[in-house]
Scaffold this motif. Structure first.
Motif, mmCIF file in Angstrom:
data_model
loop_
_atom_site.group_PDB
_atom_site.id
_atom_site.type_symbol
_atom_site.label_atom_id
_atom_site.label_comp_id
_atom_site.label_asym_id
_atom_site.label_seq_id
_atom_site.Cartn_x
_atom_site.Cartn_y
_atom_site.Cartn_z
ATOM 1 N N ALA A 192 0.810 -1.227 0.091
ATOM 2 C CA ALA A 192 -0.093 0.016 -0.030
ATOM 3 C C ALA A 192 0.863 1.098 0.150
ATOM 4 N N ALA A 193 1.904 1.302 0.854
ATOM 5 C CA ALA A 193 2.900 2.279 0.894
ATOM 6 C C ALA A 193 3.360 2.540 -0.511
ATOM 7 N N ARG A 194 3.758 1.771 -1.339
ATOM 8 C CA ARG A 194 4.316 1.732 -2.294
ATOM 9 C C ARG A 194 3.402 2.291 -3.790
ATOM 10 N N MET A 195 2.149 1.786 -3.424
ATOM 11 C CA MET A 195 1.161 2.379 -4.216
ATOM 12 C C MET A 195 0.894 3.820 -4.100
ATOM 13 N N GLN A 196 0.932 4.133 -2.917
ATOM 14 C CA GLN A 196 0.868 5.705 -2.498
ATOM 15 C C GLN A 196 1.729 6.317 -3.311
ATOM 16 N N LEU A 197 3.085 5.822 -3.347
ATOM 17 C CA LEU A 197 4.298 6.570 -3.970
ATOM 18 C C LEU A 197 4.115 6.419 -5.350
ATOM 19 N N GLY A 198 3.240 5.753 -5.935
ATOM 20 C CA GLY A 198 3.186 5.799 -7.347
ATOM 21 C C GLY A 198 3.502 4.340 -8.084
ATOM 22 N N THR A 199 3.945 3.398 -7.165
ATOM 23 C CA THR A 199 4.067 1.980 -8.002
ATOM 24 C C THR A 199 2.923 1.010 -8.072
ATOM 25 N N SER A 200 2.373 0.856 -9.111
ATOM 26 C CA SER A 200 0.868 0.322 -8.994
ATOM 27 C C SER A 200 1.083 -1.372 -8.475
ATOM 28 N N LEU A 201 -0.158 -1.598 -8.036
ATOM 29 C CA LEU A 201 -0.267 -3.084 -7.586
ATOM 30 C C LEU A 201 0.022 -4.075 -9.038
ATOM 31 N N ARG A 202 -0.346 -3.752 -9.949
ATOM 32 C CA ARG A 202 0.029 -4.606 -11.260
ATOM 33 C C ARG A 202 1.428 -4.552 -11.199
ATOM 34 N N GLU A 203 2.250 -3.360 -11.246
ATOM 35 C CA GLU A 203 3.937 -3.457 -11.358
ATOM 36 C C GLU A 203 4.333 -4.320 -10.353
ATOM 37 N N GLN A 204 3.902 -4.191 -9.048
ATOM 38 C CA GLN A 204 4.374 -4.501 -7.710
ATOM 39 C C GLN A 204 4.393 -6.189 -8.031
ATOM 40 N N THR A 205 3.266 -6.677 -8.329
ATOM 41 C CA THR A 205 2.853 -8.123 -8.522
ATOM 42 C C THR A 205 3.387 -8.781 -9.911
ATOM 43 N N ARG A 206 4.066 -7.871 -10.785
ATOM 44 C CA ARG A 206 4.628 -8.277 -12.181
ATOM 45 C C ARG A 206 3.446 -8.813 -12.829
ATOM 46 N N PHE A 207 2.452 -8.264 -12.852
ATOM 47 C CA PHE A 207 1.256 -8.869 -13.610
ATOM 48 C C PHE A 207 1.492 -9.337 -14.995
ATOM 49 N N ALA A 208 1.907 -8.391 -15.845
ATOM 50 C CA ALA A 208 2.286 -8.751 -17.160
ATOM 51 C C ALA A 208 3.036 -10.257 -17.216
ATOM 52 N N ASP A 209 3.994 -10.508 -16.334
ATOM 53 C CA ASP A 209 4.707 -11.679 -16.521
ATOM 54 C C ASP A 209 3.765 -12.907 -15.822
ATOM 55 N N TYR A 210 2.774 -12.801 -14.971
ATOM 56 C CA TYR A 210 1.968 -13.628 -14.632
ATOM 57 C C TYR A 210 0.966 -14.027 -15.845
ATOM 58 N N LEU A 211 0.607 -13.139 -16.544
ATOM 59 C CA LEU A 211 -0.265 -13.326 -17.799
ATOM 60 C C LEU A 211 0.410 -14.389 -18.876
ATOM 61 N N VAL A 212 1.574 -14.027 -18.916
ATOM 62 C CA VAL A 212 2.646 -14.972 -19.709
ATOM 63 C C VAL A 212 2.622 -16.387 -18.989
ATOM 64 N N ALA A 213 2.748 -16.444 -17.965
ATOM 65 C CA ALA A 213 3.193 -17.868 -17.233
ATOM 66 C C ALA A 213 1.624 -18.443 -17.147
ATOM 67 N N ARG A 214 0.642 -17.756 -16.885
ATOM 68 C CA ARG A 214 -0.601 -18.410 -16.796
ATOM 69 C C ARG A 214 -1.033 -18.959 -18.298
ATOM 70 N N ASP A 215 -0.560 -18.213 -19.471
ATOM 71 C CA ASP A 215 -1.318 -18.773 -20.846
ATOM 72 C C ASP A 215 -0.073 -19.813 -21.226
ATOM 73 N N ARG A 216 1.037 -19.739 -20.571
ATOM 74 C CA ARG A 216 2.090 -20.838 -21.101
ATOM 75 C C ARG A 216 2.329 -21.959 -20.250
ATOM 76 N N ASP A 217 2.155 -21.800 -18.861
ATOM 77 C CA ASP A 217 2.065 -22.843 -17.870
ATOM 78 C C ASP A 217 1.064 -23.228 -17.114
ATOM 79 N N GLY A 218 -0.198 -22.471 -17.150
ATOM 80 C CA GLY A 218 -1.192 -22.635 -16.310
ATOM 81 C C GLY A 218 -1.043 -22.292 -14.971
ATOM 82 N N VAL A 219 -0.102 -21.347 -14.654
ATOM 83 C CA VAL A 219 0.114 -20.955 -13.251
ATOM 84 C C VAL A 219 -0.954 -19.976 -12.840
ATOM 85 N N THR A 220 -1.455 -20.196 -11.679
ATOM 86 C CA THR A 220 -2.411 -19.475 -10.982
ATOM 87 C C THR A 220 -2.078 -18.121 -10.467
#
Length: 234
Positions: A192-220
């Motif tokens: 939450a503190a990082r979000m207040q400083l401008g780093t989105s939750l998607r950036e923190q959770t590397r959401f783009a990487d997750y989407l790749v891993a989900r489609d490639r390997d079925g990662v939840t």
């Protein structure tokens, strides 16, 4: 863990933190029905469960208090009835005098203004003016177990309650659950503190990487979060 230790351990933890921790360590999540709500905001309760099954008379509560200790939480089982109130100001005053931490009612209360003045935390299904007109035989286990929704609460349980609701967990797992809940809380605070400083939750959770891993390997998403030690859901 005694009542004072429980209050200190869980004082800075919310029921969502603890519910997530239960999932992580494999403790069944036992929540009171969502309709069981605190009478006023800012409620926070933690303590050993003191069960009492109501049969139409307050004597069961007085008997329960004979075996209580300061910091206990009275868990009242009135079967979720909505045709009578089973706890009022005199019971709440007696609970306060006994030093209990709060009252959780699977049923209704009355004397709302007086309960607020007494200031012992109360959570219930709501208010109703009429008390019981019945008197049922007291079950032999009326002081050893209480139902709250689909869950059974005993003296082996701990009660946690706040503005999000009520949670029951086994006393012998409380320390373990609290330690994990603390880590989850601290992770969320950092995010939450990082979000207040401008780093989105998607950036923190590397959401783009997750989407790749989900489609490639079925990662939840939960598996992905665990790999990052991030907290959003369990």
């Amino acid at each position: 863990m005694d009542a004072l230790a429980l209050q200190a351990t869980f004082s800075d933890l919310t029921t969502p933190h603890v519910a997530d921790a239960c999932l992580r360590v494999g403790v069944p999540v036992r929540c009171a029905p969502a309709a069981v709500r605190p009478l006023w905001p800012g409620t926070h309760v933690a303590g050993p469960a003191l069960p009492a099954r109501h049969g139409g008379s307050v004597d069961v509560f007085l008997e329960a208090l004979e075996h209580s200790a300061p910091g206990d939480v009275l868990v009242v089982d009135n079967g979720g009835r909505t045709d009578e109130a089973c706890v009022g100001d005199l019971v709440a005053l007696e609970v306060a005098h006994a030093g209990l931490a709060g009252i959780v009612i699977w049923g209704l209360h009355r004397d709302t203004p007086q309960l607020r003045a007494i200031n012992v935390p109360v959570l219930s299904l709501g208010a109703y003016p009429n008390g019981p007109e019945r008197l049922d035989p007291q079950p032999v286990d009326a002081l050893t177990r209480a139902a709250c929704g689909t869950h059974t609460v005993t003296r082996e349980d701990v009660v946690l309650a706040d503005d999000d609701g009520v949670l029951f967990l086994p006393a012998d797992r409380a320390s373990e659950v609290a330690a994990v809940a603390t880590r989850i809380r601290d992770t969320e605070l950092r995010q939450a503190a990082r979000m207040q400083l401008g780093t989105s939750l998607r950036e923190q959770t590397r959401f783009a990487d997750y989407l790749v891993a989900r489609d490639r390997d079925g990662v939840t998403f939960r598996q992905h979060l665990r790999s990052l030690d991030a907290a959003v859901e369990e």
